[in-house]
Design a protein around this motif. Structure first.
Motif, mmCIF file in Angstrom:
data_model
loop_
_atom_site.group_PDB
_atom_site.id
_atom_site.type_symbol
_atom_site.label_atom_id
_atom_site.label_comp_id
_atom_site.label_asym_id
_atom_site.label_seq_id
_atom_site.Cartn_x
_atom_site.Cartn_y
_atom_site.Cartn_z
ATOM 1 N N ALA A 40 69.259 9.018 24.113
ATOM 2 C CA ALA A 40 68.381 9.550 25.155
ATOM 3 C C ALA A 40 68.703 11.027 25.367
ATOM 4 O O ALA A 40 69.877 11.402 25.458
ATOM 5 C CB ALA A 40 68.582 8.775 26.450
ATOM 6 N N THR A 41 67.651 11.863 25.408
ATOM 7 C CA THR A 41 67.810 13.296 25.648
ATOM 8 C C THR A 41 66.686 13.757 26.564
ATOM 9 O O THR A 41 65.776 12.995 26.868
ATOM 10 C CB THR A 41 67.719 14.109 24.333
ATOM 11 N N TYR A 47 66.895 10.531 17.199
ATOM 12 C CA TYR A 47 67.933 9.978 16.346
ATOM 13 C C TYR A 47 69.173 10.852 16.476
ATOM 14 O O TYR A 47 69.088 12.072 16.637
ATOM 15 C CB TYR A 47 67.471 9.902 14.890
ATOM 16 N N ALA A 48 70.322 10.187 16.406
ATOM 17 C CA ALA A 48 71.602 10.872 16.530
ATOM 18 C C ALA A 48 72.599 10.197 15.600
ATOM 19 O O ALA A 48 72.373 9.084 15.128
ATOM 20 C CB ALA A 48 72.091 10.792 17.974
ATOM 21 N N PRO A 121 77.050 14.480 23.168
ATOM 22 C CA PRO A 121 75.921 13.588 22.909
ATOM 23 C C PRO A 121 74.743 13.902 23.825
ATOM 24 O O PRO A 121 74.916 14.159 25.013
ATOM 25 C CB PRO A 121 76.497 12.199 23.203
ATOM 26 N N GLY A 122 73.552 13.922 23.229
ATOM 27 C CA GLY A 122 72.338 14.195 23.988
ATOM 28 C C GLY A 122 71.929 15.661 24.008
ATOM 29 O O GLY A 122 70.820 15.991 24.413
ATOM 30 N N ALA A 147 58.696 24.220 19.364
ATOM 31 C CA ALA A 147 58.942 23.842 20.764
ATOM 32 C C ALA A 147 60.414 24.010 21.085
ATOM 33 O O ALA A 147 61.281 23.547 20.348
ATOM 34 C CB ALA A 147 58.513 22.403 21.010
ATOM 35 N N LYS A 148 60.700 24.700 22.162
ATOM 36 C CA LYS A 148 62.102 24.910 22.573
ATOM 37 C C LYS A 148 62.573 23.730 23.390
ATOM 38 O O LYS A 148 61.816 23.082 24.062
ATOM 39 C CB LYS A 148 62.238 26.204 23.396
ATOM 40 N N SER A 149 63.880 23.523 23.342
ATOM 41 C CA SER A 149 64.462 22.406 24.102
ATOM 42 C C SER A 149 64.511 22.723 25.582
ATOM 43 O O SER A 149 64.380 23.799 26.023
ATOM 44 C CB SER A 149 65.865 22.091 23.592
#
Length: 149
Positions: A40-41, A47-48, A121-122, A147-149
């Protein structure tokens, strides 16, 4: 039909819809390689790696070619995600063979990488870098390259 008979039918329909939806979701993720998990982000589920670090696709890699174009300094900043030992390709997952015979995990034909600036993580700080990096997400809906985070 009386309201008393309609309510149980609606409840049964809702349960069936949830069950089918859950089964489809589970099936989509049942074949995740051991090295990959969902994370989850703020960009949603991505995917991680098994340690939770977001994986990315590189626009300069030719889709479905299973070949990496990220070497040298690029691979230092964007370390390739190694394919797990004994991994066999199973769509949408595959393998890119890098120079030196190293095996890199691919998703929908794109080799996968992590980003050295993601610290926990995330993190998704690599999303949109130079307009050529994007997070790898489940399904066909992708975030744009820019697209920027």
């Amino acid at each position: 039909m009386s309201p008393k008979k309609t309510l149980p039918a609606l409840a049964i329909g809702a349960v069936l819809a949830l069950t089918v939806g859950f089964a489809a979701h589970a099936a989509m993720h049942a074949n995740l390689p051991k090295a990959i998990r969902l994370q989850a982000t703020k960009l949603g589920q991505v995917y991680a790696t098994s340690s939770g670090m977001t994986v990315y696709e590189f626009k300069k890699d030719v889709p479905h070619s299973h070949k990496s174009t990220c070497y040298g300094e690029c691979a230092t900043l964007w370390p390739p995600v190694a394919a797990p030992a004994g991994f066999k390709s199973m769509k949408p997952w595959g393998i890119a063979v890098r120079k030196g015979s190293e095996k890199q995990l691919t998703y929908q034909g794109y080799p996968l990488y992590t980003w050295i600036k993601d610290k926990q993580p995330g993190d998704v700080t690599g999303q949109g870098v130079k307009g050529v990096w994007r997070v790898a997400k489940p399904g066909k809906t992708q975030i744009s390259w820019t697209a920027k985070s």
